[in-house]
Design an enzyme around this catalytic site. Structure first.
Site, PDB file in Angstrom:
ATOM      1  CB  SER A  99     112.229  -9.601  69.480  1.00 39.93           C
ATOM      2  OG  SER A  99     112.205 -10.611  70.048  1.00 39.93           O
ATOM      3  CG  ASN A 139     123.583 -15.405  71.281  1.00 43.21           C
ATOM      4  OD1 ASN A 139     122.006 -14.996  71.311  1.00 43.21           O
ATOM      5  ND2 ASN A 139     124.559 -14.406  71.594  1.00 43.21           N
ATOM      6  CB  THR A 162     117.590   7.624  24.398  1.00 42.87           C
ATOM      7  OG1 THR A 162     116.858   8.397  22.401  1.00 42.87           O
ATOM      8  CG2 THR A 162     117.159   6.086  23.286  1.00 42.87           C
ATOM      9  CG  HIS A 163     117.486  11.050  25.758  1.00 44.16           C
ATOM     10  ND1 HIS A 163     118.778  11.833  26.962  1.00 44.16           N
ATOM     11  CD2 HIS A 163     118.079  10.738  25.165  1.00 44.16           C
ATOM     12  CE1 HIS A 163     119.942  11.250  26.560  1.00 44.16           C
ATOM     13  NE2 HIS A 163     119.782  10.505  25.828  1.00 44.16           N
ATOM     14  CB  SER A 212      88.347  10.702  41.829  1.00 39.89           C
ATOM     15  OG  SER A 212      88.703  11.566  42.916  1.00 39.89           O
ATOM     16  CE  LYS A 237      92.039  11.177  37.590  1.00 36.94           C
ATOM     17  NZ  LYS A 237      92.832  12.493  38.647  1.00 36.94           N
ATOM     18  CG  ASN A 296      93.084   7.930  39.346  1.00 38.29           C
ATOM     19  OD1 ASN A 296      93.277   8.606  38.512  1.00 38.29           O
ATOM     20  ND2 ASN A 296      92.264   8.197  40.647  1.00 38.29           N
ATOM     21  CD  GLU A 324      99.060   6.870  40.720  1.00 34.07           C
ATOM     22  OE1 GLU A 324      99.398   7.974  41.341  1.00 34.07           O
ATOM     23  OE2 GLU A 324      98.166   6.205  40.305  1.00 34.07           O
ATOM     24  CE1 TYR A 328     121.508 -11.508  68.739  1.00 32.11           C
ATOM     25  CE2 TYR A 328     122.245 -11.170  70.843  1.00 32.11           C
ATOM     26  CZ  TYR A 328     121.106 -10.707  69.737  1.00 32.11           C
ATOM     27  OH  TYR A 328     119.038 -10.481  69.868  1.00 32.11           O
ATOM     28  CD  GLN A 372     114.768  -8.446  70.304  1.00 32.71           C
ATOM     29  OE1 GLN A 372     115.167  -9.285  70.619  1.00 32.71           O
ATOM     30  NE2 GLN A 372     114.222  -7.540  70.334  1.00 32.71           N
ATOM     31  CE  LYS A 428     114.886 -12.250  65.317  1.00 32.64           C
ATOM     32  NZ  LYS A 428     115.275 -11.219  65.307  1.00 32.64           N
TER      33      LYS A 428
END
Ligand code: ARG
Length: 467
Positions: free
Chosen positions: A22, A109, A154-155, A276, A282, A284, A289, A316, A321, A324
């Site tokens: 690890s 542990n 709404t909607h 772009s 463009k 963006n 996003e 344990y 492990q 993490k």
């Protein structure tokens, strides 16, 4: 040979060595591992396992090692599997066999559990600060835009006009809950597992209360088996983090829509937009996003942790492990998203006129017509029907409510009089929702005052925890 060489006559398969290690990711815990080890060495001295001199030598060597690791001078070795054994090996390199006494009464542990508690205790506070910074940016923007009106939806259909401050403060309220959740979870992080040993508790008369005090923990685990196998605090953190990302993702979606040419409600600063490679025109909303997209990996880490623990017997197991990487990734992801979001909000430009134009179209004042008739003693259901017919009339004649002549309106209800026109103005509609929590501008000022106070109190309590 490994640190458990005694029992084995053969080295571990080389692929398994890599598979089981690890150190690739848990090196992040180095600082906290050393902090925990110094405290443990003091407990060993208090219990008479180490002499005062030995303890001092160990801690001096550990702190020196911490410095070296910090400055990037240390290369960890794969054959030492994880950060705990790497540090023990490095300590041995610096003070020889005395290093071998440090692990008395301790197992990896309880050690790894301690490191995670210490790491999260510190990092969650950084995360809280970043949530707070974004909340402050939203509040500041709100303050500038109490009188900026846009349609509330709404909607995703225009519903009733609202103040932009009202809309932004909804997100400030979400962040307030996010911070409350992190704080509540923080108290369950701030519990000490050390002294649990491998699972059954340490021998040697180690004074756990003393260690907890040294490490400034509020309390300690009362059950050693629980101490080494508990990862509830991680699930809670991942769940709070998921909720933050869900909120950021909803906000992102709105900013993306609002910055489209179809809406054109806002313009994100060029520092937080990209172009772009092919289409020269463009601009963006990449940052928003990306934040919306990163929500996926944060949810993923939560699902992964829940699944790892499902059906896991006490205490344990190596499965743990796998706790993490998700935590480290989520911590960085959420902190980064908040870091980029606060200035993006502060710098975005608001196109008030486009917002107002949208709020005037779409009959967002139709509810007010119904309310007007209710004030003239018509039952709401009938009032709703009259208002609906007026809207239909407008649609068929390509006009809006505020432009209908009184004589036309009166064909639908003789309760309508000249005083209706002032009520069709957007500012009137907004201010008529004058209940606590409504979009009336005096209510928004109260809302702003309240969230500012809550936000200040939050800041104080974050600083308090940092002590
Ligand atoms: N690297 C391990 C982990 O992250 C540390 C604990 C290992 N304990 C053990 N008995 N194998 O969980």
């Amino acid at each position: 040979m490994t640190l458990w060489g005694g029992r084995f006559s053969k080295a571990v398969d080389s692929f398994v060595e890599d598979f089981g290690a690890s150190i690739h990711f848990d090196h992040v815990l180095a600082h906290w591992d050393i902090v925990g080890s110094v405290a443990h060495s003091k407990a060993l001295a208090k219990a008479g396992v180490l002499s005062g001199k030995e303890q001092q030598k160990i801690s001096a060597a550990l702190w020196k090692l911490a410095e070296k690791i910090e400055s990037g001078k240390i290369k960890f070795s794969l054959s030492d599997e994880d950060i705990h054994m790497n540090i023990e090996r490095l300590l041995h390199g610096s003070i020889g066999d005395l290093a071998g006494k440090l692990h008395t009464g301790r197992s990896r542990n309880d050690q790894v559990a301690l490191d995670l508690h210490l790491y999260l205790r510190a990092q969650v506070l950084h995360l809280l600060e970043k949530c707070h910074a974004l909340q402050s940016a939203l509040i500041a923007k709100g303050l500038e835009h109490i009188d900026t009106l846009l349609p509330g939806y709404t909607h995703l259909q225009r519903a009733q006009p609202v103040s932009l401050a009202h809309h932004l403060l909804a997100y400030a309220a979400m962040l307030q809950r996010d911070m409350q959740r992190l704080q509540e979870g923080w108290h369950r992080i701030n519990v000490m597992p050390l002294g649990a040993g491998a699972l059954a508790g340490a021998g040697f008369g180690l004074d756990r209360d003393y260690v907890a005090q040294l490490l400034a923990f509020d309390s300690l685990y009362e059950n050693s088996m629980d101490a080494v196998s508990d990862r509830d605090f991680i699930i809670e953190f991942l769940s709070s983090a998921s909720m933050i990302m869900m909120h950021l993702s909803r906000l992102s979606e709105e900013l993306i829509l609002w910055s489209s040419q179809e809406f054109a409600f806002i313009e994100l600063d060029e520092g937080y937009s990209t172009g772009s490679s092919m289409m020269p025109q463009k601009k963006n909303p990449d940052v928003a996003e990306l934040v919306r997209g990163k929500t996926g990996r944060v949810y993923g880490a939560l699902m992964s942790m829940l699944t790892i623990l499902k059906g896991l017997p006490l205490t344990y197991n190596k499965d743990l492990q796998e706790d993490k990487e998700g935590v480290f990734d989520v911590m960085k992801t959420v902190q980064d998203c908040l870091t980029v979001y606060a200035p993006m909000i502060s710098t975005m430009k608001i196109n008030k006129n486009n917002m107002a134009r949208a709020a005037s179209g779409g009959f967002s004042n139709a509810t007010q017509v119904a309310d007007y008739l209710v004030a003239k003693a018509l039952p709401f259901r009938q009032a709703h029907e009259v208002a609906g017919k007026l809207v239909l009339h407008c649609i068929q004649n390509n006009t809006v409510l505020e432009e209908l002549p009184l004589s036309v309106m009166q064909q639908y209800s003789d309760l309508i009089d000249n005083d209706i026109y002032q009520q069709l103005a957007l500012t009137y509609v907004v201010d008529a929702r004058n209940v606590r929590g409504g979009t009336a501008r005096p209510q928004i000022r109260k809302q702003l005052d309240l969230i500012k106070k809550q936000s200040e109190a939050m800041q104080v309590s974050i600083v308090e925890k940092q002590k």
